[in-house]
Design a protein around this motif. Structure first.
Motif, short mmCIF file in Angstrom:
data_model
loop_
_atom_site.label_atom_id
_atom_site.label_comp_id
_atom_site.label_asym_id
_atom_site.label_seq_id
_atom_site.Cartn_x
_atom_site.Cartn_y
_atom_site.Cartn_z
N ALA A 20 35.23 22.70 38.86
CA ALA A 20 35.42 21.25 39.04
C ALA A 20 35.05 20.84 40.47
O ALA A 20 34.42 19.81 40.68
CB ALA A 20 36.86 20.86 38.72
N MET A 23 31.29 20.75 40.71
CA MET A 23 30.75 19.61 39.96
C MET A 23 30.99 18.30 40.71
O MET A 23 30.17 17.39 40.66
CB MET A 23 31.35 19.55 38.56
CG MET A 23 30.96 20.75 37.68
SD MET A 23 29.18 20.99 37.51
CE MET A 23 28.77 19.64 36.43
N GLN A 24 32.10 18.20 41.41
CA GLN A 24 32.40 16.99 42.17
C GLN A 24 31.60 16.94 43.47
O GLN A 24 30.97 15.93 43.79
CB GLN A 24 33.90 16.91 42.47
CG GLN A 24 34.29 15.61 43.13
CD GLN A 24 35.79 15.49 43.32
OE1 GLN A 24 36.56 16.41 43.03
NE2 GLN A 24 36.22 14.35 43.81
N LEU A 29 29.99 14.26 40.27
CA LEU A 29 30.94 13.76 39.29
C LEU A 29 32.19 13.25 39.99
O LEU A 29 32.52 13.71 41.09
CB LEU A 29 31.33 14.85 38.29
CG LEU A 29 30.24 15.47 37.44
CD1 LEU A 29 30.83 16.48 36.47
CD2 LEU A 29 29.45 14.42 36.68
N ALA A 34 34.81 15.78 36.69
CA ALA A 34 34.67 17.19 37.05
C ALA A 34 35.75 18.03 36.36
O ALA A 34 35.46 19.13 35.88
CB ALA A 34 34.76 17.35 38.57
N ALA A 64 28.18 26.18 37.35
CA ALA A 64 28.03 24.79 37.79
C ALA A 64 26.59 24.50 38.19
O ALA A 64 26.05 23.43 37.87
CB ALA A 64 28.99 24.49 38.94
#
Length: 100
Positions: A20, A23-24, A29, A34, A64
Motif C-alpha cells: 500500500a 502504491m501510494q 493512489l 492503496a 507493486a
C-alpha cells in the motif's frame, strides 16, 4: 520453515502495508485506494490452502512495480529494480529497526 497462524497473518499484514505504501508513494493512489489494492493483492488464504504464502516469493516492492509499470519495468525503469530508500526505511520500521 513452518509458520504459526499468528506469524503468517502478521507477515501478510506487513506485506499489505508495504505494498500500500508503494502504491501510494510511487503509484499515485490515495491512501484508501492503496489499501484496497493491497487487500486485493494480498488476500488472506486459509491455513489449508495449497498456495498459501506463494505471493511471498517476491517482495511487495516487486508486486507493486508490476502493477504500476507493467511486466517490463525492470527493462524500462532499471532504477526501480532496487527499492527506494523510503521503502527500505518503512521495512526497517516494520521490523522494529532490525531489517538488514
Amino acid at each position: 520453515m513452518t509458520w504459526t497462524e499468528a506469524e503468517c497473518v502478521e507477515y501478510l499484514e506487513s506485506e499489505r502495508g508495504a505494498y500500500a505504501w508503494v502504491m501510494q508513494h510511487h503509484g499515485g493512489l490515495t491512501a484508501a485506494e492503496a489499501e484496497e489494492a493491497a487487500m486485493e493483492r494480498y488476500p488472506y488464504d486459509p491455513e489449508d490452502a495449497s498456495n498459501r504464502g506463494l505471493i511471498f516469493h517476491d517482495t511487495s516492492w516487486h508486486w507493486a512495480m508490476l502493477a504500476i509499470h507493467g511486466q517490463d519495468y525492470v527493462v524500462e525503469h532499471p532504477e526501480l529494480i532496487h527499492p527506494s530508500p523510503g521503502y527500505e526505511a518503512l521495512l526497517k520500521r516494520q521490523d522494529g529497526g532490525d531489517a538488514p
